[in-house]
Design a protein around this motif. Structure first.
Motif, mmCIF file in Angstrom:
data_model
loop_
_atom_site.group_PDB
_atom_site.id
_atom_site.type_symbol
_atom_site.label_atom_id
_atom_site.label_comp_id
_atom_site.label_asym_id
_atom_site.label_seq_id
_atom_site.Cartn_x
_atom_site.Cartn_y
_atom_site.Cartn_z
ATOM 1 N N GLN A 1 0.974 -1.271 0.031
ATOM 2 C CA GLN A 1 0.053 -0.141 0.006
ATOM 3 C C GLN A 1 0.764 1.458 0.039
ATOM 4 O O GLN A 1 0.401 2.247 0.942
ATOM 5 N N HIS A 2 2.098 1.308 -0.907
ATOM 6 C CA HIS A 2 2.715 2.472 -0.811
ATOM 7 C C HIS A 2 3.325 2.753 -2.405
ATOM 8 O O HIS A 2 2.986 1.721 -3.032
ATOM 9 N N HIS B 1 3.416 -1.651 4.736
ATOM 10 C CA HIS B 1 2.213 -2.468 5.008
ATOM 11 C C HIS B 1 1.715 -3.090 3.834
ATOM 12 O O HIS B 1 1.785 -2.504 2.487
ATOM 13 N N LEU B 2 1.400 -4.278 3.732
ATOM 14 C CA LEU B 2 0.787 -5.004 2.720
ATOM 15 C C LEU B 2 -0.574 -5.634 2.907
ATOM 16 O O LEU B 2 -0.980 -5.980 4.208
ATOM 17 N N LEU C 1 -2.072 0.588 -17.448
ATOM 18 C CA LEU C 1 -2.730 0.638 -15.949
ATOM 19 C C LEU C 1 -1.473 0.510 -14.978
ATOM 20 O O LEU C 1 -0.920 -0.417 -15.115
ATOM 21 N N THR C 2 -1.434 1.330 -14.176
ATOM 22 C CA THR C 2 -0.419 1.286 -12.915
ATOM 23 C C THR C 2 -1.117 1.949 -11.873
ATOM 24 O O THR C 2 -2.090 2.463 -11.608
ATOM 25 N N ILE C 3 -0.316 1.827 -10.421
ATOM 26 C CA ILE C 3 -1.006 2.467 -9.590
ATOM 27 C C ILE C 3 0.228 3.432 -8.839
ATOM 28 O O ILE C 3 1.410 3.003 -8.898
ATOM 29 N N TRP D 1 -2.102 7.045 -0.218
ATOM 30 C CA TRP D 1 -1.569 7.784 -1.255
ATOM 31 C C TRP D 1 -1.653 7.150 -2.468
ATOM 32 O O TRP D 1 -1.084 7.635 -3.437
ATOM 33 N N GLN D 2 -2.261 6.047 -2.605
ATOM 34 C CA GLN D 2 -2.328 5.146 -3.946
ATOM 35 C C GLN D 2 -3.611 5.733 -4.832
ATOM 36 O O GLN D 2 -4.613 5.920 -4.265
ATOM 37 N N GLY D 3 -3.237 5.750 -6.213
ATOM 38 C CA GLY D 3 -4.528 5.877 -7.009
ATOM 39 C C GLY D 3 -4.242 5.143 -8.445
ATOM 40 O O GLY D 3 -3.154 4.629 -8.544
#
Lengths: 142, 142, 142
Positions: A44-45, A132-133, C50-52, C116-118
């Protein structure tokens, strides 16, 4: 058919590529309960990433760090997003190139990696905290 | 809800990018039994990779080989992991960049690829043997 | 255990990196019906990806476009596949590097992204039409 979703934290690591297969397996013992399935590992980063590569010789991890530092330099003259330090934008780019998640087959209670495959946490920041995963398992329970 | 897991082997291929959609579909006929689902293709090696790209013009695959050989050169002065030959560390890097697995939607018994999409096996070693894949299918059977 | 598969279209976008998390969530409201699961986003094209990545500062998206234009130049002397324009082969390469699909955990009816992920749609062509995605959801319904 079963679903297991676990949040796990990998302790802070220095910048570089780190073999974390054993750390993940120990933190998600539920893998052993699936006869067949899939394990999804999602970080999640946006300045660290996950990949799979050679699990035996640590120089592979060193060379990965050297290569990506060369391919994604800190001083690219066109970077605008520099306020969070010179390693921040390169970290976002390395994360996009290497990816935020892995999907690994489960067979008879084990991650079904090849003989020479290991799971890497790729830490792209110089001073990083824990990572964090979200780990999601699905399959048939044994 | 059904799970199918198959081990398949793709025959040895020369270094380069190879279209293998038909080879995979013929080796995993169980795909046809799913009305909706996901097909996970996982290569158990760290010097070959899987990606999806243009399925029509072979010059795309040629240009991919040229580009990645340029972007990940064999003679990088910072490589330490050189004992297994000059194409070994570049192969690990290309594998990390392109990825070890693909997840493709299944719709009405078919891999639901776009019109111009095909599955590539990317062989990064000069002299490679057969490549082993774990294919995991899950979904609703039709 | 439920499966949902939806075809959605993202409207045409200029070349560059675009935050599309909200657009995807609004077009796939079924995500809200899963207590735990996985959302698979698959783009059926070979010149967009597509990426995050970082969801807050638009300069990250600008720098991504600058970096990938520099890393995958339009005028590489070894490109043979040039008939569809100078941005075509670079688009295929960027698509291979960044990837055609994402798998995101679902938790309590939401995509379980980090703070902070999109989700980015990466449009690699200068004049692109709408982009078609196959979205496959699986998990436990709430």
């Amino acid at each position: 058919m079963t679903w297991v979703q676990r949040r796990i934290t990998l302790g802070p690591k220095p910048r570089g590529f780190h073999l974390v297969t054993a750390e993940i397996e120990s933190k998600v013992p539920e893998i052993r309960g699936f006869s067949v399935g899939l394990a999804h590992l999602f970080i999640q980063h946006t300045s660290a990433s996950l990949t799979i590569n050679e699990n035996a010789d640590p120089t592979v991890r060193d060379d990965m760090e050297s290569y990506f530092n060369d391919a994604v330099p800190e001083d690219a003259p066109f970077f605008v997003h520099t306020a969070e330090g010179p390693d921040d934008m390169p970290a976002h780019l390395k994360s996009a190139i290497l990816g935020s998640s892995l999907l690994v087959p489960i067979c008879e209670g084990r991650l079904d990696l090849g003989t020479w495959q290991g799971i890497y946490l790729c830490e792209h920041r110089r001073r990083a905290g824990p990572r964090h995963l979200v780990v999601t398992l699905t399959g048939e329970s044994s």
